[in-house]
Design a protein around this motif. Structure first.
Motif, PDB file in Angstrom:
ATOM      1  N   VAL A  83       0.738  -1.062  -0.035  1.00 15.33           N
ATOM      2  CA  VAL A  83      -0.132   0.116  -0.140  1.00 15.33           C
ATOM      3  C   VAL A  83       0.874   1.262   0.074  1.00 15.33           C
ATOM      4  CG1 VAL A  83      -0.306  -0.308   2.660  1.00 15.33           C
ATOM      5  CG2 VAL A  83      -1.984   1.239   1.064  1.00 15.33           C
ATOM      6  N   CYS A  84       0.526   2.028  -0.947  1.00 13.70           N
ATOM      7  CA  CYS A  84       1.473   3.444  -1.143  1.00 13.70           C
ATOM      8  C   CYS A  84       1.326   4.242   0.090  1.00 13.70           C
ATOM      9  CB  CYS A  84       0.900   3.983  -2.200  1.00 13.70           C
ATOM     10  SG  CYS A  84       2.012   5.426  -2.697  1.00 13.70           S
ATOM     11  N   GLY A  85       2.573   4.715   0.548  1.00 12.78           N
ATOM     12  CA  GLY A  85       2.353   5.473   1.839  1.00 12.78           C
ATOM     13  C   GLY A  85       1.998   6.872   1.296  1.00 12.78           C
ATOM     14  N   GLY A 132      -1.810   5.958  -1.219  1.00 13.67           N
ATOM     15  CA  GLY A 132      -2.950   4.782  -0.579  1.00 13.67           C
ATOM     16  C   GLY A 132      -3.089   3.929  -1.698  1.00 13.67           C
ATOM     17  N   GLU A 133      -2.585   4.196  -2.805  1.00 14.50           N
ATOM     18  CA  GLU A 133      -2.992   2.953  -3.624  1.00 14.50           C
ATOM     19  C   GLU A 133      -2.269   1.628  -3.347  1.00 14.50           C
ATOM     20  OE1 GLU A 133      -4.351   3.150  -6.412  1.00 14.50           O
ATOM     21  OE2 GLU A 133      -3.602   1.419  -7.805  1.00 14.50           O
ATOM     22  N   GLN A 134      -3.147   0.284  -3.368  1.00 12.46           N
ATOM     23  CA  GLN A 134      -2.780  -0.873  -3.104  1.00 12.46           C
ATOM     24  C   GLN A 134      -2.237  -1.589  -4.411  1.00 12.46           C
ATOM     25  OE1 GLN A 134      -5.035  -3.206  -0.572  1.00 12.46           O
ATOM     26  NE2 GLN A 134      -5.780  -1.438   0.738  1.00 12.46           N
ATOM     27  N   LEU A 147       7.608   0.351  -6.077  1.00 13.88           N
ATOM     28  CA  LEU A 147       7.239   1.488  -6.721  1.00 13.88           C
ATOM     29  C   LEU A 147       5.700   1.572  -6.936  1.00 13.88           C
ATOM     30  CD1 LEU A 147      10.192   2.613  -9.043  1.00 13.88           C
ATOM     31  CD2 LEU A 147       9.660   3.359  -6.714  1.00 13.88           C
ATOM     32  N   CYS A 148       4.913   2.663  -6.373  1.00  7.35           N
ATOM     33  CA  CYS A 148       3.871   2.847  -6.642  1.00  7.35           C
ATOM     34  C   CYS A 148       3.256   3.166  -8.039  1.00  7.35           C
ATOM     35  CB  CYS A 148       3.195   3.777  -5.737  1.00  7.35           C
ATOM     36  SG  CYS A 148       1.404   4.300  -5.868  1.00  7.35           S
ATOM     37  N   PRO A 149       2.328   2.239  -8.755  1.00  7.19           N
ATOM     38  CA  PRO A 149       2.131   2.584 -10.063  1.00  7.19           C
ATOM     39  C   PRO A 149       1.550   3.956 -10.205  1.00  7.19           C
ATOM     40  CG  PRO A 149       0.930   0.874  -9.252  1.00  7.19           C
ATOM     41  CD  PRO A 149       1.752   1.189  -8.122  1.00  7.19           C
ATOM     42  N   LYS A 150       0.873   4.319  -9.505  1.00  6.44           N
ATOM     43  CA  LYS A 150       0.114   5.465  -9.465  1.00  6.44           C
ATOM     44  C   LYS A 150       0.834   6.842  -9.345  1.00  6.44           C
ATOM     45  CE  LYS A 150      -4.479   7.045  -7.902  1.00  6.44           C
ATOM     46  NZ  LYS A 150      -5.661   6.600  -7.017  1.00  6.44           N
ATOM     47  N   CYS A 151       1.625   6.991  -8.236  1.00 11.44           N
ATOM     48  CA  CYS A 151       2.212   8.266  -8.146  1.00 11.44           C
ATOM     49  C   CYS A 151       3.592   7.842  -8.222  1.00 11.44           C
ATOM     50  CB  CYS A 151       1.808   8.821  -6.702  1.00 11.44           C
ATOM     51  SG  CYS A 151       2.460   7.973  -5.282  1.00 11.44           S
ATOM     52  N   GLY A 152       4.339   6.758  -8.211  1.00 10.75           N
ATOM     53  CA  GLY A 152       5.633   6.491  -8.592  1.00 10.75           C
ATOM     54  C   GLY A 152       6.528   6.553  -7.177  1.00 10.75           C
ATOM     55  N   CYS A 153       6.089   6.752  -6.037  1.00  9.23           N
ATOM     56  CA  CYS A 153       6.968   6.921  -4.939  1.00  9.23           C
ATOM     57  C   CYS A 153       7.259   5.828  -4.308  1.00  9.23           C
ATOM     58  CB  CYS A 153       6.135   7.638  -3.986  1.00  9.23           C
ATOM     59  SG  CYS A 153       5.227   7.041  -2.838  1.00  9.23           S
ATOM     60  N   ASP A 154       8.191   5.640  -3.660  1.00 14.08           N
ATOM     61  CA  ASP A 154       8.843   4.320  -3.267  1.00 14.08           C
ATOM     62  C   ASP A 154       8.560   4.071  -1.546  1.00 14.08           C
ATOM     63  OD1 ASP A 154      10.457   6.197  -2.164  1.00 14.08           O
ATOM     64  OD2 ASP A 154      12.399   5.167  -3.148  1.00 14.08           O
TER      65      ASP A 154
HETATM   66 ZN   LIG Z   1       1.371   6.328  -4.616  1.00  8.26          ZN
END
Ligand SMILES: [Zn+2]
Length: 68
Positions: free
Chosen positions: A7-9, A12-14, A27-34
């Motif tokens: 889950v992205c910190g 919140g994308e899972q 890496l979050c596919p939505k916002c790209g953060c790690d």
């Molecule tokens: Zn994200």
């Protein structure tokens, strides 16, 4: 297969990520953060971490409950 749920910190994308090495970052596919945190994936992983939200995470998470 070493596929884990994260889950992205940030947003919140899972998502699921294939992790080949223990120090790989998802890496979050939505916002790209790690900053994604690993979730206990499904029921196959018996020894979950502390303080997770429990089995509820394994379900779709949208409806909440629905077992009755
Ligand atoms: Zn994200």
């Amino acid at each position: 297969m070493p596929i884990f749920e994260y889950v992205c910190g940030r947003c919140g994308e899972q998502f699921e990520a294939l992790i080949l090495r223990a120090d790989d970052k998802a890496l979050c596919p939505k916002c790209g953060c790690d900053q994604a945190r690993k979730l206990a994936s499904g029921f196959a992983v018996g020894g979950g971490g502390p303080g997770l939200d429990g089995p509820g995470l394994a379900s779709s998470g949208c409806g909440g409950g629905g077992f009755s």
